[in-house]
Scaffold this motif. Structure first.
Motif, PDB file in Angstrom:
ATOM      1  N   PRO A 461       7.368 -16.472   2.317  1.00 58.45           N
ATOM      2  CA  PRO A 461       7.727 -15.194   1.690  1.00 58.45           C
ATOM      3  C   PRO A 461       6.505 -14.312   1.446  1.00 58.45           C
ATOM      4  CG  PRO A 461       8.883 -17.009   0.643  1.00 58.45           C
ATOM      5  CD  PRO A 461       7.896 -17.625   1.574  1.00 58.45           C
ATOM      6  N   GLN A 462       6.643 -13.059   1.814  1.00 52.52           N
ATOM      7  CA  GLN A 462       5.562 -12.098   1.637  1.00 52.52           C
ATOM      8  C   GLN A 462       6.066 -10.912   0.827  1.00 52.52           C
ATOM      9  OE1 GLN A 462       3.429 -11.211   5.339  1.00 52.52           O
ATOM     10  NE2 GLN A 462       4.288 -13.069   6.248  1.00 52.52           N
ATOM     11  N   LEU A 463       5.291 -10.528  -0.186  1.00 56.28           N
ATOM     12  CA  LEU A 463       5.584  -9.371  -1.026  1.00 56.28           C
ATOM     13  C   LEU A 463       4.378  -8.442  -0.945  1.00 56.28           C
ATOM     14  CD1 LEU A 463       6.839 -11.257  -4.235  1.00 56.28           C
ATOM     15  CD2 LEU A 463       8.165 -10.579  -2.248  1.00 56.28           C
ATOM     16  N   TYR A 464       4.615  -7.173  -0.712  1.00 55.10           N
ATOM     17  CA  TYR A 464       3.467  -6.284  -0.594  1.00 55.10           C
ATOM     18  C   TYR A 464       3.869  -4.834  -0.843  1.00 55.10           C
ATOM     19  CZ  TYR A 464       5.491  -6.650   4.120  1.00 55.10           C
ATOM     20  OH  TYR A 464       6.348  -6.731   5.173  1.00 55.10           O
ATOM     21  N   LEU A 465       2.882  -4.081  -1.345  1.00 53.32           N
ATOM     22  CA  LEU A 465       2.985  -2.632  -1.486  1.00 53.32           C
ATOM     23  C   LEU A 465       2.163  -2.012  -0.369  1.00 53.32           C
ATOM     24  CD1 LEU A 465       2.688  -1.820  -5.288  1.00 53.32           C
ATOM     25  CD2 LEU A 465       4.441  -0.968  -3.759  1.00 53.32           C
ATOM     26  N   THR A 466       2.752  -1.078   0.341  1.00 54.18           N
ATOM     27  CA  THR A 466       2.061  -0.498   1.479  1.00 54.18           C
ATOM     28  C   THR A 466       2.212   1.014   1.480  1.00 54.18           C
ATOM     29  OG1 THR A 466       1.911  -0.540   3.898  1.00 54.18           O
ATOM     30  CG2 THR A 466       4.098  -0.809   2.957  1.00 54.18           C
ATOM     31  N   PRO A 467       1.157   1.766   1.838  1.00 54.37           N
ATOM     32  CA  PRO A 467       1.294   3.220   1.944  1.00 54.37           C
ATOM     33  C   PRO A 467       2.183   3.600   3.117  1.00 54.37           C
ATOM     34  CG  PRO A 467      -0.869   2.508   2.701  1.00 54.37           C
ATOM     35  CD  PRO A 467      -0.201   1.297   2.143  1.00 54.37           C
ATOM     36  N   VAL A 468       2.886   4.709   2.971  1.00 54.18           N
ATOM     37  CA  VAL A 468       3.782   5.204   4.021  1.00 54.18           C
ATOM     38  C   VAL A 468       3.544   6.693   4.198  1.00 54.18           C
ATOM     39  CG1 VAL A 468       5.542   3.440   3.631  1.00 54.18           C
ATOM     40  CG2 VAL A 468       5.638   5.557   2.326  1.00 54.18           C
ATOM     41  N   PRO A 469       4.021   7.296   5.302  1.00 53.10           N
ATOM     42  CA  PRO A 469       3.850   8.732   5.485  1.00 53.10           C
ATOM     43  C   PRO A 469       4.446   9.537   4.334  1.00 53.10           C
ATOM     44  CG  PRO A 469       4.552   7.699   7.526  1.00 53.10           C
ATOM     45  CD  PRO A 469       4.655   6.642   6.465  1.00 53.10           C
ATOM     46  N   ALA A 470       3.895  10.719   4.120  1.00 55.98           N
ATOM     47  CA  ALA A 470       4.368  11.584   3.041  1.00 55.98           C
ATOM     48  C   ALA A 470       5.848  11.893   3.238  1.00 55.98           C
ATOM     49  CB  ALA A 470       3.554  12.866   3.007  1.00 55.98           C
ATOM     50  N   LYS A 471       6.616  11.816   2.171  1.00 55.37           N
ATOM     51  CA  LYS A 471       8.052  12.102   2.226  1.00 55.37           C
ATOM     52  C   LYS A 471       8.340  13.575   1.952  1.00 55.37           C
ATOM     53  CE  LYS A 471       9.012   7.353   0.773  1.00 55.37           C
ATOM     54  NZ  LYS A 471       9.647   6.797   1.970  1.00 55.37           N
ATOM     55  N   VAL A 472       7.377  14.282   1.345  1.00 55.75           N
ATOM     56  CA  VAL A 472       7.448  15.731   1.138  1.00 55.75           C
ATOM     57  C   VAL A 472       6.074  16.288   1.484  1.00 55.75           C
ATOM     58  CG1 VAL A 472       7.750  17.576  -0.539  1.00 55.75           C
ATOM     59  CG2 VAL A 472       9.200  15.538  -0.672  1.00 55.75           C
ATOM     60  N   GLY A 473       6.006  17.331   2.324  1.00 58.39           N
ATOM     61  CA  GLY A 473       4.721  17.863   2.742  1.00 58.39           C
ATOM     62  C   GLY A 473       4.008  16.922   3.687  1.00 58.39           C
ATOM     63  N   SER A 474       2.673  16.958   3.663  1.00 57.07           N
ATOM     64  CA  SER A 474       1.902  16.111   4.566  1.00 57.07           C
ATOM     65  C   SER A 474       0.587  15.742   3.900  1.00 57.07           C
ATOM     66  CB  SER A 474       1.631  16.828   5.894  1.00 57.07           C
ATOM     67  OG  SER A 474       0.899  18.024   5.668  1.00 57.07           O
ATOM     68  N   TYR A 475      -0.053  14.706   4.443  1.00 57.61           N
ATOM     69  CA  TYR A 475      -1.352  14.294   3.951  1.00 57.61           C
ATOM     70  C   TYR A 475      -2.441  15.180   4.567  1.00 57.61           C
ATOM     71  CZ  TYR A 475       0.975  10.029   2.280  1.00 57.61           C
ATOM     72  OH  TYR A 475       1.786   9.141   1.637  1.00 57.61           O
ATOM     73  N   PRO A 476      -3.648  15.168   4.015  1.00 55.48           N
ATOM     74  CA  PRO A 476      -4.738  15.972   4.589  1.00 55.48           C
ATOM     75  C   PRO A 476      -5.007  15.592   6.041  1.00 55.48           C
ATOM     76  CG  PRO A 476      -5.341  15.153   2.397  1.00 55.48           C
ATOM     77  CD  PRO A 476      -4.061  14.470   2.777  1.00 55.48           C
ATOM     78  N   PRO A 477      -5.505  16.536   6.839  1.00 57.42           N
ATOM     79  CA  PRO A 477      -5.811  16.238   8.249  1.00 57.42           C
ATOM     80  C   PRO A 477      -6.750  15.035   8.358  1.00 57.42           C
ATOM     81  CG  PRO A 477      -5.970  18.590   7.832  1.00 57.42           C
ATOM     82  CD  PRO A 477      -5.798  17.950   6.492  1.00 57.42           C
ATOM     83  N   GLY A 478      -6.489  14.213   9.347  1.00 54.77           N
ATOM     84  CA  GLY A 478      -7.333  13.049   9.583  1.00 54.77           C
ATOM     85  C   GLY A 478      -6.946  11.820   8.800  1.00 54.77           C
ATOM     86  N   THR A 479      -5.930  11.931   7.904  1.00 56.34           N
ATOM     87  CA  THR A 479      -5.506  10.780   7.108  1.00 56.34           C
ATOM     88  C   THR A 479      -4.871   9.729   8.021  1.00 56.34           C
ATOM     89  OG1 THR A 479      -5.136  12.149   5.159  1.00 56.34           O
ATOM     90  CG2 THR A 479      -4.035  10.011   5.209  1.00 56.34           C
ATOM     91  N   THR A 480      -5.197   8.468   7.789  1.00 60.12           N
ATOM     92  CA  THR A 480      -4.628   7.370   8.571  1.00 60.12           C
ATOM     93  C   THR A 480      -4.065   6.303   7.638  1.00 60.12           C
ATOM     94  OG1 THR A 480      -6.744   6.217   8.694  1.00 60.12           O
ATOM     95  CG2 THR A 480      -6.234   7.740  10.482  1.00 60.12           C
TER      96      THR A 480
END
Length: 801
Positions: A461-480
């Motif tokens: 079993p694996q539990l984790y918090l992970t970043p995901v693409p912005a759901k409103v607007g966008s992240y700064p250019p170059g964000t990965t």
């Protein structure tokens, strides 16, 4: 695998439904413990002596609880008792004594009430009772389990059609009787949630409002309630709810309906809640007497209403036609009295004459006891590190524990006593060796598990918090986003993270059956002071969005299940109905969506959890499941790596074993996330000065160079002022090589980065010739003469009449 938690694995944020059920877990019993009383004062309770330790709240493992209950008698009482009919009346001759309703015929409707008392005998709100739960063992309803057995003649909850509460109020006689809209029938068990129905209602408002939750399950014979704060204990007994049953016309014998003790409990206001040990958890009896039944007194004590022949066959004494156990008093029973310290025993002794530490066994002769009284044997302690220690002459009660093995009437020389072995696993390579001593499994990445095999040494079993693409607007250019790391070149934006879980059942056979998950964020990782490098007072923060309903939150966070609570949008939320997305853990797989799914409402929201429907484990289809969303604002001044971990003690999976003792499912990994605002060295080509830990945006300019993830000391070539050619176009100037921009500062100077004078056409301003000087002088004289003449004329005009 972490050790079992000592408190109820119960989400403090659980409000609406906490009905959990499955196979019963080991019970911590307090039956037979003497009931301490309390000084009555103005509380209306009978006076009497109270041992001070009786009111202490006991928490810990089941073994510890058992010991604590045995040493410090609890006081809390939970029971279900028959009461007078609320509509109509019972058959003639029906009596109610204690928890037993006795009638001479069936064919009527009966009422029973859930009661609570004495959880706080001192009246000081210690322990503070915040929630309770009753669960009835419905096997007692079945005629096949009656005494004598009466197959297919069962006690049944009434089935009354309804479209609203009115038919239920009429049928059951209480204003808080309710209609279950989903089924279109009246609930046969109900509660006075508003606390206004009667003065002894547990839900009555004592200054903090009525109950946050109070309801009964229609199908699972369970009722529960949650109070806003700790409920003051000021009355002798509290009404908690009503149960209604139809007693069929063919009913005969004793129907004994018990409470499921593993799912009947009180708990306090702590997080996680602590069980409040109870003195007793008692069900009820419906006794329909057949015409030939009479009271039968047993040699071992007690009385049973039996046919006279059955009484004689059981070795009892029939008391005559027309008698029942409610109207006769049987003589005190006798039994064997065993002295375990001397291994001596005496027959036909009254219980009052066989006081502890002597052990009395009702209705039993010494010859029928284990010889002598209590047997002894060899006790082998196989605990890791104990080295296989064996002790002779130990009682079974002295050899308790999961790693202790007791062998009756045996000595250590006759048994093999070895320290327990287990697998030694490498958590990186998953290489594993079975049957290894714990002491021989030491080192980086190695872990040892007792009572397991190498099959447990595999990704699970694996539990984790992970970043995901912005759901409103966008992240700064170059964000990965790579794995659990979000990398950007500057702060000043909003970020979304999702809680995911997977691989709890890699075989797909519902073993283990996952029912509950919870994660808690270690919010110290939000703080800039713990970033790398440290960035004090520049913290990741949950957004504060004012709201009156969910609409503002849905718009701001971009998901339909975002929610408003306490006037602000919750920055952590769960798709509890399971319809938001196909990978939702709460999606209905045939047993309905989650019974519960939510996050704590107090900022910063750091804890979320969910419970699958009662009695079911969530099928694992081998995908990665979405559990919840967390939203954070990344401030403009953020820089460096913010590492946000999960709190391993409050992040867990549990199986379907009922509360309060579910079994934890060991996890392979519990992983947080990283927000990395890239920093580097900034070299100023004008001054030759280099600065470490600078974000790219702060190193702008033609003569500045930013190098990602590099320290100034590690630059190759090092940071120096840029050389170039300096051309001074003054008539007396010229061109100079290897000059910095700072050295090439004058009105007629021009600097060329990286150039040499031989590559430039550096033309200086020429010195004027003699003829040219004459023209210059003549021009100056004419200008001067014109200025003088103009001034004289102006004065003349000023003096004219």
């Amino acid at each position: 695998m972490r050790p079992r938690r000592s408190t109820i694995p119960f989400l403090v944020l659980l409000a609406p439904v906490v009905f959990v059920g499955s196979a019963p877990a080991p019970t911590v019993s307090a039956s037979g413990a003497p009931r301490p009383t309390n000084d009555a004062g103005s509380r209306g309770k009978p006076a009497g002596a109270l041992r001070p330790e009786a009111a202490q709240l006991v928490t810990g493992s089941p073994v510890h609880l058992q010991s604590a209950v045995a040493g410090t008698p609890p006081t809390a009482v939970m029971k279900v008792v028959p009461v007078a009919a609320k509509v109509g009346s019972y058959p003639g001759g029906t009596t109610i004594v204690g928890n037993e309703l006795t009638a001479f015929t069936g064919g009527f409707r009966a009422w029973f009430e859930f009661k609570l008392s004495d959880w706080d005998p001192n009246g000081d709100n210690v322990p503070p009772l915040a929630l309770w739960q009753f669960r009835i063992d419905a096997d007692g309803y079945k005629g096949v389990n009656a005494d004598p057995s009466n197959p297919d003649v069962d006690l049944t909850p009434p089935v009354i059609a309804c479209a609203n509460n009115a038919p239920c109020v009429t049928a059951f006689g209480e204003a808080w009787a309710s209609c279950e809209g989903f089924f279109g029938t009246c609930k046969p068990a109900y509660m006075d949630r508003a606390g206004t129905g009667r003065p002894d209602s547990w839900c009555a408002d004592t200054g903090s409002g009525p109950c946050d939750f109070a309801d009964c399950g229609k199908l699972n014979f369970l009722c529960a309630s949650i109070y806003p704060v700790g409920r003051p204990d000021v009355l002798p007994e509290y009404y908690a709810g009503t149960l209604v049953l139809d007693i069929p016309a063919g009913a005969e014998g004793k129907y004994t309906v018990n409470l499921l003790t593993d799912e009947t409990f009180m708990a306090d206001t702590a997080w996680p809640p602590n069980i409040i040990p109870s003195l007793s958890e008692t069900g009820f009896v419906v006794n329909i007497l057949p015409p030939t039944v009479q009271a039968c007194c047993h040699n071992a004590g007690g009385c049973t209403d039996l046919d006279s022949a059955e009484c004689a066959n059981a070795g009892g004494a029939p008391q005559g036609q027309g008698t029942n156990c409610l109207n006769i008093q049987c003589p005190d029973p006798t039994g064997s009295c065993c002295n375990a310290s001397t291994f001596s025993c005496t027959d036909n002794v009254l219980a009052t004459n066989c006081s502890p530490p002597l052990e009395w066994t009702a209705g039993t002769l010494c010859v029928n006891l284990p010889d002598p009284c209590l047997p002894t044997g060899a006790c082998c302690d196989r605990s890791p590190g104990a080295g296989g220690i064996c002790s002779d002459g130990m009682l079974q009660a002295e050899c308790m524990g999961s790693q202790r093995v007791w062998t009756q009437e045996e000595i250590c020389a006759g048994i093999v006593c070895e320290e327990t072995l287990g697998p030694c696993c490498n958590g990186t390579t998953f290489a594993c060796t079975n049957n290894v001593l714990q002491a021989d499994c030491q080192g980086a990445d190695l872990y040892w598990r007792t009572g397991a095999t190498c099959e447990s040494c595999a990704p699970g079993p694996q539990l984790y918090l992970t970043p995901v693409p912005a759901k409103v607007g966008s992240y700064p250019p170059g964000t990965t986003i790579v794995g659990n790391e979000l990398t950007a070149y500057a702060g000043g934006f909003r970020a979304w993270f999702e809680f995911k879980l997977s691989h709890w059942d890699p075989n797909g056979d519902n073993i283990p059956p996952l029912k509950i998950w919870q994660f808690q964020i270690d919010t110290s990782g939000y703080e800039g002071v713990y970033a790398d490098p440290s960035n004090p007072d520049v913290d990741l923060t949950p957004p504060v969005i004012a709201c009156a309903d969910n609409a503002a939150c849905v718009t701001t966070f971009g998901e339909a299940w975002a929610k408003c609570q306490l006037g602000t949008c919750m920055t952590g939320y769960v798709d509890s109905v399971g319809t938001g997305r196909p990978d939702s853990w709460c999606a209905d797989t045939g047993s309905g969506p989650c019974d519960y799914g939510d996050c704590n409402a107090t900022p910063p929201i750091s804890l979320c959890g969910s419970i699958y429907p009662d009695g079911f484990g969530r099928p694992d289809a081998g995908i990665e499941y979405y559990g919840a969303t967390v939203v954070l604002d990344i401030p403009a001044g953020a820089k460096g790596r913010y590492t946000v971990n999960l709190d391993p003690d409050q992040t867990f999976l549990y199986d379907t074993t009922p509360l309060p003792s579910p079994i934890e499912i060991p996890t392979f990994s519990e992983t947080g996330f990283v927000v990395n605002i890239l920093i580097g060295s900034c070299c100023d080509g004008i001054t030759g000065v280099c600065t470490d830990a600078v974000v790219q945006g702060a190193c702008a300019g033609d003569q500045r160079t930013w190098t990602e993830a590099m320290l100034c000391d590690d630059l190759d070539p090092p940071c120096t002022a840029h050389p170039g050619a300096c051309c001074n176009r003054d008539p007396f100037g010229g061109c100079t090589d290897d000059a910095t921009l700072a050295q090439c500062v004058c009105p007629t100077c021009e600097w060329s980065k990286g150039s040499v004078c031989s590559e430039l056409e550096c033309i200086v301003t020429p010195i004027p010739a003699v003829g040219e000087w004459g023209l210059v002088v003549l021009t100056l004289l004419l200008l001067t003469t014109a200025k003088v003449a103009f001034g004289a004329r102006a004065r003349c005009l000023a003096n004219a009449p």
